[in-house]
Motif scaffolding. Structure first.
Motif, mmCIF file in Angstrom:
data_model
loop_
_atom_site.group_PDB
_atom_site.id
_atom_site.type_symbol
_atom_site.label_atom_id
_atom_site.label_comp_id
_atom_site.label_asym_id
_atom_site.label_seq_id
_atom_site.Cartn_x
_atom_site.Cartn_y
_atom_site.Cartn_z
ATOM 1 N N LYS A 1 8.146 -5.539 7.827
ATOM 2 C CA LYS A 1 8.058 -6.052 9.196
ATOM 3 C C LYS A 1 7.744 -4.933 10.179
ATOM 4 N N LYS A 2 8.432 -3.826 10.002
ATOM 5 C CA LYS A 2 8.216 -2.690 10.900
ATOM 6 C C LYS A 2 6.784 -2.182 10.814
ATOM 7 N N VAL A 3 6.292 -2.076 9.583
ATOM 8 C CA VAL A 3 4.920 -1.604 9.403
ATOM 9 C C VAL A 3 3.931 -2.615 9.968
ATOM 10 N N ASN A 4 4.261 -3.861 9.799
ATOM 11 C CA ASN A 4 3.439 -4.935 10.343
ATOM 12 C C ASN A 4 3.187 -4.734 11.828
ATOM 13 N N MET A 5 4.237 -4.424 12.537
ATOM 14 C CA MET A 5 4.107 -4.197 13.966
ATOM 15 C C MET A 5 3.282 -2.950 14.254
ATOM 16 N N ALA A 6 3.477 -1.951 13.443
ATOM 17 C CA ALA A 6 2.781 -0.690 13.677
ATOM 18 C C ALA A 6 1.273 -0.790 13.464
ATOM 19 N N ILE A 7 0.872 -1.497 12.425
ATOM 20 C CA ILE A 7 -0.561 -1.540 12.123
ATOM 21 C C ILE A 7 -1.239 -2.816 12.623
ATOM 22 N N GLU A 8 -0.443 -3.746 13.103
ATOM 23 C CA GLU A 8 -0.984 -5.023 13.594
ATOM 24 C C GLU A 8 -1.805 -5.751 12.536
ATOM 25 N N GLY A 9 -1.354 -5.667 11.310
ATOM 26 C CA GLY A 9 -2.067 -6.358 10.244
ATOM 27 C C GLY A 9 -1.161 -7.402 9.628
ATOM 28 N N ASP A 10 -1.288 -7.584 8.345
ATOM 29 C CA ASP A 10 -0.465 -8.553 7.652
ATOM 30 C C ASP A 10 0.037 -7.912 6.358
ATOM 31 N N VAL A 11 1.196 -7.308 6.430
ATOM 32 C CA VAL A 11 1.745 -6.587 5.284
ATOM 33 C C VAL A 11 2.333 -7.553 4.272
ATOM 34 N N LYS A 12 1.905 -7.428 3.041
ATOM 35 C CA LYS A 12 2.378 -8.336 2.005
ATOM 36 C C LYS A 12 3.535 -7.765 1.188
ATOM 37 N N TYR A 13 3.446 -6.515 0.885
ATOM 38 C CA TYR A 13 4.522 -5.881 0.099
ATOM 39 C C TYR A 13 4.347 -4.373 0.147
ATOM 40 N N HIS A 14 5.300 -3.682 -0.395
ATOM 41 C CA HIS A 14 5.161 -2.230 -0.466
ATOM 42 C C HIS A 14 5.697 -1.710 -1.792
ATOM 43 N N ARG A 15 5.290 -0.519 -2.104
ATOM 44 C CA ARG A 15 5.743 0.134 -3.329
ATOM 45 C C ARG A 15 6.356 1.466 -2.949
ATOM 46 N N CYS A 16 7.449 1.786 -3.582
ATOM 47 C CA CYS A 16 8.029 3.107 -3.373
ATOM 48 C C CYS A 16 8.149 3.819 -4.698
ATOM 49 N N GLU A 17 7.774 5.047 -4.686
ATOM 50 C CA GLU A 17 7.901 5.888 -5.871
ATOM 51 C C GLU A 17 8.680 7.130 -5.468
ATOM 52 N N PHE A 18 9.730 7.375 -6.213
ATOM 53 C CA PHE A 18 10.527 8.571 -5.958
ATOM 54 C C PHE A 18 10.172 9.616 -7.001
ATOM 55 N N PHE A 19 10.152 10.866 -6.581
ATOM 56 C CA PHE A 19 9.821 11.945 -7.505
ATOM 57 C C PHE A 19 10.892 13.017 -7.472
ATOM 58 N N GLY A 20 11.081 13.652 -8.611
ATOM 59 C CA GLY A 20 12.090 14.698 -8.704
ATOM 60 C C GLY A 20 12.359 14.995 -10.163
ATOM 61 N N TYR A 21 13.574 15.425 -10.438
ATOM 62 C CA TYR A 21 13.907 15.766 -11.815
ATOM 63 C C TYR A 21 14.993 14.839 -12.340
ATOM 64 N N CYS A 22 14.791 14.371 -13.545
ATOM 65 C CA CYS A 22 15.730 13.406 -14.104
ATOM 66 C C CYS A 22 16.993 14.093 -14.614
ATOM 67 N N LYS A 23 17.928 13.268 -14.954
ATOM 68 C CA LYS A 23 19.226 13.723 -15.454
ATOM 69 C C LYS A 23 19.103 14.832 -16.501
ATOM 70 N N GLU A 24 18.191 14.614 -17.426
ATOM 71 C CA GLU A 24 18.026 15.581 -18.509
ATOM 72 C C GLU A 24 17.315 16.870 -18.075
ATOM 73 N N CYS A 25 16.337 16.724 -17.204
ATOM 74 C CA CYS A 25 15.468 17.864 -16.865
ATOM 75 C C CYS A 25 15.993 18.751 -15.733
ATOM 76 N N LYS A 26 16.850 18.211 -14.922
ATOM 77 C CA LYS A 26 17.267 18.997 -13.742
ATOM 78 C C LYS A 26 18.074 20.235 -14.142
#
Lengths: 128, 128
Positions: free
Chosen positions: B103-128
């Motif tokens: 909704k927030k992005v919708n207002m910002a871009i004045e378009g029609d936002v359908k969905y979003h994707r989030c990807e987190f990056f870092g080190y996993c339990k084993e690798c950190k």
DNA sequence: ATAGATGCAAAGGTTTTGCATAACT
DNA sequence: AGTTATGCAAAACCTTTGCATCTAT
């Protein structure tokens, strides 16, 4: 307007089965290896064709940016993007990055989250 | 341990310049076309090499999943992912999807936002 | 002078496609 | 029967790389 009926062949069925049985978000190649164990003469082309069909059917999702090539950005501050599903336009979202989410995910996965990326999809001002 | 000194060649300079002058998040190919206007005999290989160098230098970011091939997921419910920068493991994040962001992005871009994707990056339990 | 960069072309790795054949419904 | 899918191999597509030459420092 012709309607195409999808057949649930043993290949397609098996591919979906393999995908539903894992949480590893596999690549086409990995799926190929798995399915080959039961259908040894299946071809990679069939894997790709079916992954596309299954995606169109809404049975699976593909984890990638729509386009097959990389895009580059000289704005290295973390920020979010909006991509238009119609025209492919990519624009910055003027929106604060929620660093709190990193912390929450950190707790959930017990790792060390460094940053995150968000991509919003939909139709832009012109295309909607 | 050998330290490599980076040279600011006219090619590299121009590529960075082009990238800084646009907000269009261009592909390597588009950048190639632009730079060619001023350095007609530049090669695509140089574009790619420099984009990689500039990324290593922290001057630009690349918008893509680390890996060059697509990953597939039979879980079609929108959900977030965490990718380990060390071992490449991709795992689901058990975390509520924030629909409010759309909704927030919708207002910002004045378009029609359908969905979003989030990807987190870092080190996993084993690798950190 | 010399390590680093370029241009060219060939090779790499992933995904798509054409075609003849096979298999659902 | 007619349409949809498959297997195989070739092609397409994006990106990287080897090598001889050039250039920035």
């Amino acid at each position: 307007m012709k309607k195409t009926t999808r057949r649930m062949t043993k290949q397609r069925k098996k591919i979906l089965e393999v995908l539903k049985a894992t949480k590893s978000h596999p690549t086409a190649d990995w799926i190929y290896d798995q399915v080959k164990k039961e259908i040894p003469n299946i071809s990679l082309g069939t894997i790709y064709r079916n992954l596309n069909v299954l995606r169109e059917m809404g049975e699976i999702i593909e984890l990638s940016y729509g386009s097959s090539y990389s895009r580059f950005d000289a704005n290295t501050e973390n920020h979010y993007h909006f991509t238009c599903l119609e025209c492919g336009l990519v624009q910055d979202v003027d929106f604060e990055v929620d660093l709190d989410m990193d912390k929450k995910v950190n707790m959930a996965i017990e790792g060390d989250v460094k940053y995150h990326r968000c991509e919003f999809f939909g139709y832009c001002k012109e295309c909607k």
